[in-house]
Structures are given as C-alpha cells and as structure tokens.
Design a protein around this motif. Structure first.
Motif, mmCIF file in Angstrom:
data_model
loop_
_atom_site.group_PDB
_atom_site.id
_atom_site.type_symbol
_atom_site.label_atom_id
_atom_site.label_comp_id
_atom_site.label_asym_id
_atom_site.label_seq_id
_atom_site.Cartn_x
_atom_site.Cartn_y
_atom_site.Cartn_z
ATOM 1 N N TRP A 29 29.498 102.280 -26.352
ATOM 2 C CA TRP A 29 29.994 100.933 -26.064
ATOM 3 C C TRP A 29 31.508 100.921 -26.250
ATOM 4 O O TRP A 29 32.068 101.719 -27.000
ATOM 5 N N TYR A 30 32.159 99.975 -25.522
ATOM 6 C CA TYR A 30 33.623 99.973 -25.484
ATOM 7 C C TYR A 30 34.138 98.549 -25.467
ATOM 8 O O TYR A 30 33.595 97.672 -24.773
ATOM 9 N N ASN A 31 35.202 98.276 -26.229
ATOM 10 C CA ASN A 31 35.943 97.011 -26.180
ATOM 11 C C ASN A 31 37.399 97.329 -25.899
ATOM 12 O O ASN A 31 37.973 98.219 -26.513
ATOM 13 N N GLY A 32 38.015 96.591 -24.950
ATOM 14 C CA GLY A 32 39.417 96.864 -24.633
ATOM 15 C C GLY A 32 39.979 95.844 -23.680
ATOM 16 O O GLY A 32 39.462 94.732 -23.534
ATOM 17 N N GLY A 33 41.041 96.206 -22.983
ATOM 18 C CA GLY A 33 41.736 95.301 -22.077
ATOM 19 C C GLY A 33 43.072 94.889 -22.648
ATOM 20 O O GLY A 33 43.359 95.108 -23.831
ATOM 21 N N SER A 34 43.905 94.280 -21.808
ATOM 22 C CA SER A 34 45.275 93.989 -22.234
ATOM 23 C C SER A 34 45.739 92.577 -21.944
ATOM 24 O O SER A 34 46.881 92.240 -22.214
ATOM 25 N N GLU A 35 44.902 91.732 -21.363
ATOM 26 C CA GLU A 35 45.347 90.369 -21.062
ATOM 27 C C GLU A 35 44.168 89.424 -21.053
ATOM 28 O O GLU A 35 43.013 89.837 -20.927
ATOM 29 N N THR A 36 44.481 88.124 -21.192
ATOM 30 C CA THR A 36 43.434 87.113 -21.217
ATOM 31 C C THR A 36 42.839 86.936 -19.826
ATOM 32 O O THR A 36 43.559 86.894 -18.824
ATOM 33 N N CYS A 37 41.537 86.822 -19.762
ATOM 34 C CA CYS A 37 40.849 86.638 -18.485
ATOM 35 C C CYS A 37 40.956 85.173 -18.044
ATOM 36 O O CYS A 37 40.751 84.264 -18.851
ATOM 37 N N GLN A 38 41.271 84.945 -16.775
ATOM 38 C CA GLN A 38 41.448 83.601 -16.245
ATOM 39 C C GLN A 38 40.571 83.410 -15.014
ATOM 40 O O GLN A 38 40.548 84.259 -14.121
ATOM 41 N N ALA A 39 39.850 82.297 -14.974
ATOM 42 C CA ALA A 39 39.066 81.949 -13.792
ATOM 43 C C ALA A 39 39.957 81.257 -12.766
ATOM 44 O O ALA A 39 41.054 80.796 -13.086
ATOM 45 N N ALA A 40 39.483 81.188 -11.524
ATOM 46 C CA ALA A 40 40.199 80.476 -10.454
ATOM 47 C C ALA A 40 39.195 79.582 -9.717
ATOM 48 O O ALA A 40 38.798 79.874 -8.591
ATOM 49 N N PRO A 41 38.763 78.496 -10.351
ATOM 50 C CA PRO A 41 37.694 77.670 -9.764
ATOM 51 C C PRO A 41 38.180 76.793 -8.615
ATOM 52 O O PRO A 41 39.312 76.308 -8.605
ATOM 53 N N GLU A 42 37.294 76.591 -7.633
ATOM 54 C CA GLU A 42 37.530 75.682 -6.508
ATOM 55 C C GLU A 42 36.232 74.927 -6.241
ATOM 56 O O GLU A 42 35.150 75.388 -6.602
ATOM 57 N N VAL A 43 36.343 73.786 -5.577
ATOM 58 C CA VAL A 43 35.151 73.047 -5.180
ATOM 59 C C VAL A 43 35.343 72.511 -3.767
ATOM 60 O O VAL A 43 36.419 72.006 -3.421
ATOM 61 N N VAL A 44 34.323 72.647 -2.926
ATOM 62 C CA VAL A 44 34.306 72.083 -1.579
ATOM 63 C C VAL A 44 33.096 71.166 -1.493
ATOM 64 O O VAL A 44 31.964 71.581 -1.765
ATOM 65 N N VAL A 45 33.353 69.894 -1.131
ATOM 66 C CA VAL A 45 32.297 68.874 -1.119
ATOM 67 C C VAL A 45 31.909 68.573 0.324
ATOM 68 O O VAL A 45 32.770 68.335 1.179
ATOM 69 N N GLU A 46 30.598 68.559 0.604
ATOM 70 C CA GLU A 46 30.082 68.267 1.942
ATOM 71 C C GLU A 46 29.035 67.158 1.841
ATOM 72 O O GLU A 46 28.211 67.169 0.921
ATOM 73 N N SER A 47 29.079 66.215 2.791
ATOM 74 C CA SER A 47 28.099 65.116 2.828
ATOM 75 C C SER A 47 27.371 65.139 4.156
ATOM 76 O O SER A 47 27.892 65.626 5.168
ATOM 77 N N ASP A 48 26.144 64.598 4.166
ATOM 78 C CA ASP A 48 25.435 64.444 5.429
ATOM 79 C C ASP A 48 25.180 62.960 5.702
ATOM 80 O O ASP A 48 25.508 62.096 4.887
ATOM 81 N N CYS A 49 24.592 62.665 6.849
ATOM 82 C CA CYS A 49 24.412 61.279 7.266
ATOM 83 C C CYS A 49 23.335 60.555 6.459
ATOM 84 O O CYS A 49 23.264 59.337 6.482
ATOM 85 N N GLU A 50 22.485 61.301 5.721
ATOM 86 C CA GLU A 50 21.443 60.697 4.903
ATOM 87 C C GLU A 50 21.924 60.376 3.496
ATOM 88 O O GLU A 50 21.164 59.853 2.684
ATOM 89 N N GLY A 51 23.162 60.730 3.160
ATOM 90 C CA GLY A 51 23.702 60.419 1.846
ATOM 91 C C GLY A 51 23.660 61.565 0.857
ATOM 92 O O GLY A 51 24.121 61.426 -0.272
ATOM 93 N N LYS A 52 23.106 62.723 1.227
ATOM 94 C CA LYS A 52 23.067 63.872 0.326
ATOM 95 C C LYS A 52 24.436 64.529 0.271
ATOM 96 O O LYS A 52 25.161 64.590 1.257
ATOM 97 N N VAL A 53 24.789 65.045 -0.927
ATOM 98 C CA VAL A 53 26.085 65.707 -1.130
ATOM 99 C C VAL A 53 25.831 67.125 -1.633
ATOM 100 O O VAL A 53 24.997 67.350 -2.505
ATOM 101 N N THR A 54 26.569 68.086 -1.070
ATOM 102 C CA THR A 54 26.496 69.479 -1.508
ATOM 103 C C THR A 54 27.838 69.878 -2.099
ATOM 104 O O THR A 54 28.884 69.716 -1.452
ATOM 105 N N PHE A 55 27.800 70.397 -3.329
ATOM 106 C CA PHE A 55 29.006 70.884 -3.998
ATOM 107 C C PHE A 55 29.013 72.411 -3.941
ATOM 108 O O PHE A 55 28.107 73.067 -4.463
ATOM 109 N N ASN A 56 30.006 72.982 -3.284
ATOM 110 C CA ASN A 56 30.193 74.431 -3.240
ATOM 111 C C ASN A 56 31.160 74.802 -4.365
ATOM 112 O O ASN A 56 32.363 74.542 -4.274
ATOM 113 N N LEU A 57 30.625 75.385 -5.427
ATOM 114 C CA LEU A 57 31.417 75.751 -6.602
ATOM 115 C C LEU A 57 31.854 77.200 -6.432
ATOM 116 O O LEU A 57 31.027 78.122 -6.415
ATOM 117 N N ILE A 58 33.167 77.421 -6.319
ATOM 118 C CA ILE A 58 33.705 78.723 -5.903
ATOM 119 C C ILE A 58 34.547 79.317 -7.025
ATOM 120 O O ILE A 58 35.370 78.626 -7.624
#
Length: 435
Positions: free
Chosen positions: A205-234
């Motif tokens: 087993w190994y522990n290491g690395g040299s910098e803090t890990c950073q996420a890059a989150p995005e969201v894309v929202v889509e709606s349809d004519c019936e009122g349902k919403v889809t969230f694309n979490l990226i």
C-alpha cells in the motif's frame, strides 16, 4: 610280462576332447546363451543370483497430474510499485484445486492529503483472479499483473485480497488485513519477492502526492413539457470527486457523489420541482431556479385579424385590423385596373387599402391574406346621384347609408348573399376572402 610305460599326453587329449563335447551340448541346449559373449574363465565356481522372495510387493508408481491446494492454503509472493500504480502476485504452491479461486484488486484513491486521511474516493481499479485447473487443461497462470491510474494530487494505492472495492474509504470502512503483505490474516498469505525487495519493507500500500485534489463540478438542467426536470451532474475535469446536493421548496434533498471524469443524472417529476430548486457542489451554489418548460412547449395563442370592405361611389376600401397578439402580415392587393399595392400589417395596427371606383373593378388579394376570388366593387343600391354609399362590415356584411331603412336592409341581405371579406390569421392559417 613287461608292459610299456604309458605316455602322459594321452590322458590330456582325452580330457580336452571331453570338454569340447560338453561345450557343444551346452551351446545346443541354450541358443540364447550361444550368441552371448563367452564368459571369462574363473578359478572359483559361479554362485547363482538369489531368487526374490514371493512376499515382496512391487513399488507403487507416482500418481499422474499436478498436485493442488485450496485457496485457504495457497501462498504467494508479490511485487508492488504503488507510485507507478503497478503490482503483480505469483502463486508459489499451486495450482488451485477444482472449484477454488482467489481474486485480487489494485485500487487507486483520491485522498485529502499525503497522510492517511478520509474520505478517499476511487479513481481507478484493476481486478483479476487465480482459478483452478480443469481436467482438460495443462496448467493455469501462476502470475497476475495489475495496472491503475494514479492521480497527480494526494493519493492512496492499495493491493488487496478479494474483488470487493470500498468506495469511499472512511475511518470505519477499511481493507485491514485484506491488504497484501499484512502481518496477519489473509494478507499474510503473501510475502514480498525477495529479489525485488532485498530485505526492505514489502507492504503493498502507498500514500503520497504533492497537491490538494480539487473537483470541477458543473450542472446542466433540462426540462420537458410534462414538468419533469433532469439534472446532469458533471465532474469532467479536476482531480477529485464532486459532492452535489439538490434541494427544492417541497422538501426534496438528495446528495450525489460524482467521481472524477464522470456524469450522474438525477430526474425529478413535476410534483417534486414545483417551486425553487437549488444545486450545490462541495458546499458552493451552482444553480438556482424554477422548472421552465422548453420553448416549443410554450406556443402562445395567435390572434386573428378582423377584416371588412366598403364600396362607395368613389372607391373600394379594404380594411384590416391586426390584434396585438397577431402575426405580422404582408399581402399584395392587385386591382383589375391600376397598380397593385403591397402592404405589411404589424400586430396592433390597422390598415386600409383604397382603389378608385369604376365599373367592373375587382381586387385580388394574395400573400399572408388572400381572397378566395377577386373582390368586386358594387355601386350603392340607391344610386350615386343621391350621394349614397354601400359596403360591408367586419362581420362580412356590407353596411349601406341612405334615406330608407328598407333599402338598407335589402342592401345588407343582398351583400350578405354575395359574400363578405373575411381575414384569418396567416403564417399558420391563411385568410381567405369569400364573396
């Protein structure tokens, strides 16, 4: 009587002849021995070999095929290069017996720091296993090799017994003695390859690395004519998992962890999204809004224009009133005599198109508004000498001014029978003038 003295040569010749005869008889009775080399003369008699005792048991031949071990008794040696994300393991006392198998996994994690801190999320994994030798197989692999991607930030890489992957790793959910090379438990069934480790620590087993890990989150929202919403979490970029939370005014609350280079979809029905919606990631707000149907679902009602025309002693007048919610209309009015006129009537405006009166005058309407047949100018029923005029109203009638009410009524009936100009909204439904 005197006897002559015997010669010693005679007995020797007789003995030699006797020996030659015995040799001939022996050769004839034993042909196999006749072809063998002659034995060397010996001064002592030959002792025959002892006959084996009847009670002796012949040696049992060794069983055919390789011996095998159970998975519990299998032993291994391993090589681990955690910084490179590489490992291998060799079964040293196999093969495994029928029905036995042993899996291994190499897993890399994105970690909060170079030290052992949690939570840690899976970035990459590689799984393989040893299996038993079937009857029709010559053998099986004795060495397994593994390779995973190692993040450029703080990381942990574990080489473990079994194929169960823990994601995320937490302080209460760890591999423990499943780690290859552990001092006890199943992990102790493998020791480091002596030629590779050369007496050094053989932990896998190994522990290491040299910098803090950073996420890059995005969201894309889509709606349809019936009122349902889809969230694309990226979480397409960055080097860490992204932790999304979706909340609504209706009390909906959902947490979703999206690994590096991944997309997760969350769908909500109309009842759940009635009101304001908020999406956060790693405790930062990404999107706030309400459900909005797509543009194609919102088709506004288009108002219809109102049309009429008048015939007077001096001119034929065609009238168009376009409502505020109407469409822009462009049409060409072509008289039987004179120049055509092309006009555009914008929503919320009125237009009148005039032509000098003359006997036999007709006007054809084409474009966004069009007539079923040309509109005819008709002289007032009471005659122009008396200054009267005639025409049609917006309902297709042709109002007439004059002295007699009966004449007005008669003219109205006649013009209604002849037909009135009707304009209908264009673009979607063209308006036709009917006579």
């Amino acid at each position: 009587m005197i006897r002559p003295k015997l010669s010693p040569r005679r007995p020797i010749v007789v003995a030699a002849a006797a020996l030659a005869g015995l040799a001939t008889v022996f050769a004839a009775s034993s042909p196999a021995l006749a072809t063998s080399p002659s034995p060397q003369p010996s001064s002592s008699p030959t002792t025959p070999a002892p006959t084996p005792a009847a009670s002796e048991t012949p040696t049992t031949p060794a069983p055919e095929g390789p011996s095998c071990v159970s998975a519990a008794d299998a032993r291994y040696t391993h090589i681990f290069r955690g910084k490179r994300g590489e490992a291998s393991i060799t079964l040293v006392n196999g093969p495994l017996c029928a029905g036995e198998e042993q899996a291994f996994a190499l897993v890399s994690y994105v970690a909060p720091s170079a030290k052992v801190e949690f939570p840690q999320y899976v970035l990459s994994k590689s799984v393989d296993k040893f299996t038993s030798v079937a009857k029709d197989e010559v053998g099986t692999r004795s060495t397994l090799k593994f390779k995973v991607e190692v993040p450029t930030c703080y990381t942990q890489v574990d080489f473990v017994f079994g194929d169960k992957i823990i994601d995320p790793l937490t302080s209460t959910d760890l591999y423990g003695n499943r780690k290859v090379g552990s001092p006890k438990g199943i992990g102790s069934h493998s020791t480091g390859d002596a030629a590779f480790y050369k007496g050094k620590n053989d932990d896998a087993w190994y522990n290491g690395g040299s910098e803090t890990c950073q996420a890059a989150p995005e969201v894309v929202v889509e709606s349809d004519c019936e009122g349902k919403v889809t969230f694309n979490l990226i979480n397409r970029n960055g080097n860490a998992a992204a932790n999304f939370v979706i909340t609504t005014d209706k009390g909906y609350n959902k947490a979703v962890t999206v690994p590096l280079r991944s997309i997760e979809k969350v769908e909500l029905d109309a009842a759940a999204v009635d009101g304001q919606i908020t999406v956060t990631a790693n405790e930062k707000s990404l999107w706030t809004g309400t459900q909005q149907p797509p543009a194609e679902c919102q088709e506004p009602e288009v108002g219809e224009p109102e049309t009429s025309y008048e015939s007077t002693c001096d001119e034929l007048v065609l009238l168009v009133q376009n409502p505020k919610n109407g469409a822009s209309l462009t049409s060409t009015f072509t008289p039987s005599t004179g120049k055509p006129q092309t006009v555009t009537i914008e929503p919320g405006t009125n237009k009148s198109v005039r032509f000098p009166a003359s006997k036999g005058l007709t006007v054809a309407v084409t474009g966004d508004l069009e007539s079923a047949e040309p509109i005819k100018w008709t002289a007032p029923l009471n005659g122009c000498d008396e200054g009267g005029t005639g025409g049609g109203d917006q309902d297709g009638g042709l109002p007439v001014t004059g002295a007699a009410a009966g004449g007005i009524a008669a003219g109205a009936v006649a013009l209604l029978a002849a037909g009135a100009m009707l304009f209908v909204v264009a673009r979607r439904r063209r308006i036709r003038f009917t006579s």
